[in-house]
Design a protein around this motif. Structure first.
Motif, PDB file in Angstrom:
ATOM      1  N   ILE A  58      42.999  43.974  36.399  1.00 49.47           N
ATOM      2  CA  ILE A  58      41.865  41.968  37.385  1.00 49.47           C
ATOM      3  C   ILE A  58      40.339  42.358  37.102  1.00 49.47           C
ATOM      4  O   ILE A  58      39.165  43.165  37.591  1.00 49.47           O
ATOM      5  CB  ILE A  58      42.506  42.683  38.538  1.00 49.47           C
ATOM      6  CG1 ILE A  58      43.798  42.681  39.074  1.00 49.47           C
ATOM      7  CG2 ILE A  58      41.890  41.356  39.571  1.00 49.47           C
ATOM      8  CD1 ILE A  58      44.582  43.175  39.929  1.00 49.47           C
ATOM      9  N   ILE A  59      40.451  41.439  36.863  1.00 52.73           N
ATOM     10  CA  ILE A  59      38.939  40.968  36.644  1.00 52.73           C
ATOM     11  C   ILE A  59      38.470  39.113  37.395  1.00 52.73           C
ATOM     12  O   ILE A  59      39.398  38.661  37.451  1.00 52.73           O
ATOM     13  CB  ILE A  59      38.556  40.487  35.034  1.00 52.73           C
ATOM     14  CG1 ILE A  59      38.846  41.390  34.073  1.00 52.73           C
ATOM     15  CG2 ILE A  59      37.308  40.051  35.185  1.00 52.73           C
ATOM     16  CD1 ILE A  59      38.377  42.918  33.961  1.00 52.73           C
ATOM     17  N   LEU A  60      37.795  39.703  38.418  1.00 54.78           N
ATOM     18  CA  LEU A  60      36.939  38.434  39.002  1.00 54.78           C
ATOM     19  C   LEU A  60      35.846  37.461  38.432  1.00 54.78           C
ATOM     20  O   LEU A  60      35.168  38.348  37.626  1.00 54.78           O
ATOM     21  CB  LEU A  60      37.236  39.022  40.492  1.00 54.78           C
ATOM     22  CG  LEU A  60      37.989  39.879  41.417  1.00 54.78           C
ATOM     23  CD1 LEU A  60      36.736  39.540  42.965  1.00 54.78           C
ATOM     24  CD2 LEU A  60      38.852  39.410  41.739  1.00 54.78           C
ATOM     25  N   VAL A  61      36.193  36.059  38.082  1.00 52.51           N
ATOM     26  CA  VAL A  61      34.799  35.236  37.580  1.00 52.51           C
ATOM     27  C   VAL A  61      34.994  34.712  39.452  1.00 52.51           C
ATOM     28  O   VAL A  61      35.739  33.587  39.878  1.00 52.51           O
ATOM     29  CB  VAL A  61      35.295  34.790  36.831  1.00 52.51           C
ATOM     30  CG1 VAL A  61      34.673  33.648  36.577  1.00 52.51           C
ATOM     31  CG2 VAL A  61      35.745  35.257  35.423  1.00 52.51           C
ATOM     32  N   LEU A  63      43.127  44.045  47.069  1.00 50.33           N
ATOM     33  CA  LEU A  63      43.297  44.300  45.671  1.00 50.33           C
ATOM     34  C   LEU A  63      42.631  45.524  45.091  1.00 50.33           C
ATOM     35  O   LEU A  63      40.779  46.066  44.800  1.00 50.33           O
ATOM     36  CB  LEU A  63      43.122  43.515  44.422  1.00 50.33           C
ATOM     37  CG  LEU A  63      44.141  41.691  44.369  1.00 50.33           C
ATOM     38  CD1 LEU A  63      43.985  41.042  44.009  1.00 50.33           C
ATOM     39  CD2 LEU A  63      45.437  42.408  44.397  1.00 50.33           C
ATOM     40  N   GLN A  64      42.887  46.326  43.328  1.00 51.21           N
ATOM     41  CA  GLN A  64      42.318  47.263  43.136  1.00 51.21           C
ATOM     42  C   GLN A  64      41.579  46.579  41.863  1.00 51.21           C
ATOM     43  O   GLN A  64      41.929  45.992  40.322  1.00 51.21           O
ATOM     44  CB  GLN A  64      43.265  48.097  42.076  1.00 51.21           C
ATOM     45  CG  GLN A  64      43.878  49.594  43.512  1.00 51.21           C
ATOM     46  CD  GLN A  64      44.583  50.416  42.847  1.00 51.21           C
ATOM     47  OE1 GLN A  64      44.539  50.915  41.286  1.00 51.21           O
ATOM     48  NE2 GLN A  64      45.343  51.141  43.745  1.00 51.21           N
ATOM     49  N   VAL A  65      40.780  46.072  41.789  1.00 47.05           N
ATOM     50  CA  VAL A  65      40.281  45.365  40.969  1.00 47.05           C
ATOM     51  C   VAL A  65      39.117  45.835  39.556  1.00 47.05           C
ATOM     52  O   VAL A  65      38.152  46.858  40.411  1.00 47.05           O
ATOM     53  CB  VAL A  65      39.054  44.130  41.739  1.00 47.05           C
ATOM     54  CG1 VAL A  65      38.195  43.254  40.665  1.00 47.05           C
ATOM     55  CG2 VAL A  65      39.494  42.963  42.454  1.00 47.05           C
ATOM     56  N   ASN A  66      39.349  45.902  38.687  1.00 48.85           N
ATOM     57  CA  ASN A  66      38.596  46.184  37.400  1.00 48.85           C
ATOM     58  C   ASN A  66      37.081  45.861  37.182  1.00 48.85           C
ATOM     59  O   ASN A  66      36.239  46.604  37.298  1.00 48.85           O
ATOM     60  CB  ASN A  66      38.742  46.407  36.439  1.00 48.85           C
ATOM     61  CG  ASN A  66      40.607  47.009  36.746  1.00 48.85           C
ATOM     62  OD1 ASN A  66      41.573  46.062  36.949  1.00 48.85           O
ATOM     63  ND2 ASN A  66      40.945  48.818  36.268  1.00 48.85           N
ATOM     64  N   GLY A  67      36.860  44.637  37.804  1.00 52.48           N
ATOM     65  CA  GLY A  67      35.221  44.367  37.696  1.00 52.48           C
ATOM     66  C   GLY A  67      35.312  42.367  37.910  1.00 52.48           C
ATOM     67  O   GLY A  67      36.317  42.027  38.349  1.00 52.48           O
ATOM     68  N   ILE A 111      33.237  46.923  44.546  1.00 51.03           N
ATOM     69  CA  ILE A 111      33.721  46.227  42.751  1.00 51.03           C
ATOM     70  C   ILE A 111      32.721  46.044  42.012  1.00 51.03           C
ATOM     71  O   ILE A 111      31.500  45.438  41.912  1.00 51.03           O
ATOM     72  CB  ILE A 111      33.960  44.913  43.516  1.00 51.03           C
ATOM     73  CG1 ILE A 111      35.195  44.743  43.999  1.00 51.03           C
ATOM     74  CG2 ILE A 111      34.412  44.410  41.677  1.00 51.03           C
ATOM     75  CD1 ILE A 111      35.892  43.581  44.736  1.00 51.03           C
ATOM     76  N   PRO A 112      32.567  46.883  40.825  1.00 47.57           N
ATOM     77  CA  PRO A 112      31.689  46.457  40.208  1.00 47.57           C
ATOM     78  C   PRO A 112      31.425  45.425  39.284  1.00 47.57           C
ATOM     79  O   PRO A 112      32.461  44.517  39.269  1.00 47.57           O
ATOM     80  CB  PRO A 112      32.207  47.860  38.786  1.00 47.57           C
ATOM     81  CG  PRO A 112      33.737  47.907  38.689  1.00 47.57           C
ATOM     82  CD  PRO A 112      33.870  47.619  40.284  1.00 47.57           C
ATOM     83  N   ILE A 113      30.239  45.249  38.949  1.00 39.47           N
ATOM     84  CA  ILE A 113      30.143  43.732  38.125  1.00 39.47           C
ATOM     85  C   ILE A 113      29.642  44.281  36.531  1.00 39.47           C
ATOM     86  O   ILE A 113      29.575  44.993  36.268  1.00 39.47           O
ATOM     87  CB  ILE A 113      29.042  43.245  38.802  1.00 39.47           C
ATOM     88  CG1 ILE A 113      28.953  43.030  40.215  1.00 39.47           C
ATOM     89  CG2 ILE A 113      28.244  42.396  37.620  1.00 39.47           C
ATOM     90  CD1 ILE A 113      27.516  42.836  41.004  1.00 39.47           C
ATOM     91  N   ILE A 114      30.698  42.882  35.818  1.00 37.71           N
ATOM     92  CA  ILE A 114      30.732  43.554  34.707  1.00 37.71           C
ATOM     93  C   ILE A 114      29.179  42.952  34.095  1.00 37.71           C
ATOM     94  O   ILE A 114      28.850  43.689  33.126  1.00 37.71           O
ATOM     95  CB  ILE A 114      31.570  43.111  33.664  1.00 37.71           C
ATOM     96  CG1 ILE A 114      32.887  43.421  34.663  1.00 37.71           C
ATOM     97  CG2 ILE A 114      31.749  42.602  32.905  1.00 37.71           C
ATOM     98  CD1 ILE A 114      34.101  42.891  34.062  1.00 37.71           C
ATOM     99  N   GLY A 115      28.774  41.916  34.058  1.00 39.11           N
ATOM    100  CA  GLY A 115      27.748  41.408  34.016  1.00 39.11           C
ATOM    101  C   GLY A 115      27.536  39.592  34.530  1.00 39.11           C
ATOM    102  O   GLY A 115      28.440  39.443  35.379  1.00 39.11           O
TER     103      GLY A 115
END
Length: 297
Positions: free
Chosen positions: A53-56, A181-185, A212-216
């Motif tokens: 799961i990726i949040l934008v 949710l189990q969010v990946n990034g 929640i880790p931030i990808i960038g």
């Protein structure tokens, strides 16, 4: 009329900043580590048939977050991933228009909503459940009920990535998604303009608070290139998102130009990743997609 004193408001804000989830603490020092259930928080869940799961998010409207979400989802699909796109904006859904989809979803044999698909990407949105001109005038309880349905009552075919297009802000909806949710990034989208970056930083802090880790960070509307003379103009200033990324030890995932074709193709329901995959403006979306793939290996 009853009024809150300024001292009370300041003290309440300070208490929230120090303990945003309201977890009781006794004495000084760091809080002990406890399971989420013992903290009174919901157990983070997986969504059936969804691997990642990726949040934008932008924490602000008007910076092109939905366009980034859709084109990034399509780029992931082009790179071989199976992708779903969830439009979590209850009040202002954009995904139906961007994916050129309409119509009410059918129900599966188990009574769940079946996603609508186009360009190889499954999608679900409140925009499929209400007519485009109908305003959703709901209080918080109804919004949370609708959000629960979008999160847990959709029957996705097996997908590698569910990209969630987050609504603007840092309120109940965003907090609920982060806690349920189990969010990946998460990917933060902003323009280089200071007024947008203020809210981008709030989004960074929100994800930090809910672990929640931030990808960038994505710098959208980064610059404008004249189609005639090829002169590059920085209409919304330059490198602001890169500066914020550096200040918070985050990666800059891509700088997307202010391109008329992106706007025209989005309005036509033909995202530029599909309509003109060889365009220079498409490359940043694939950079973002590759960063997500690398982050979730």
């Amino acid at each position: 009329m009853f009024k809150l004193s300024r001292r009370y408001i300041v003290s309440s804000l300070r208490a929230y900043h120090e303990n945003p989830l309201g977890i009781p603490r006794v004495g000084k020092g760091p809080a002990p580590t406890m399971p989420r259930s013992q903290k009174g928080l919901p157990i983070r869940q997986k969504i059936p048939n969804v691997k990642n799961i990726i949040l934008v998010s932008s924490a602000k409207g008007g910076v092109g977050k939905s366009t980034v979400s859709v084109n990034t989802a399509l780029a992931l699909n082009s790179l071989g991933a199976k992708v779903g796109l969830l439009d979590a904006d209850i009040f202002g859904p954009s995904v139906p228009r961007l994916l050129n989809l309409q119509g009410e979803p059918r129900l599966s044999s188990s009574g769940k909503l079946i996603p609508l698909s186009n360009y190889g990407v499954q999608s679900m949105s409140m925009g499929y459940l209400v007519s485009p001109e109908q305003a959703v005038v709901w209080r918080g309880l109804m919004v949370m009920k609708a959000l629960q349905q979008l999160l847990f009552e959709v029957e996705w075919s097996p997908i590698d990535y569910l990209v969630i297009d987050m609504p603007p802000g840092t309120g109940d909806t965003q907090l609920s998604i982060g806690q349920l949710l189990q969010v990946n990034g998460a990917v933060i989208v902003s323009t280089p303009q200071d007024i947008a970056l203020i809210d981008a930083v709030k989004g960074i802090k929100m994800f930090e608070k809910v672990d929640i880790p931030i990808i960038g960070i994505v710098q959208n509307m980064s610059h404008y290139i004249c189609p005639n003379c090829k002169h590059e103009s920085h209409i919304f200033r330059s490198e602001g998102a890169r500066r914020i990324a550096d200040e918070h030890n985050l990666k800059t995932l891509g700088s997307i130009p202010l391109d008329e074709e992106i706007c025209l193709q989005s309005d036509a329901g033909k995202p530029i990743v599909i309509s003109n995959p060889d365009s220079e403006s498409v490359k940043p979306y694939f950079d973002i997609a590759r960063s997500i793939l690398d982050f979730t290996k």
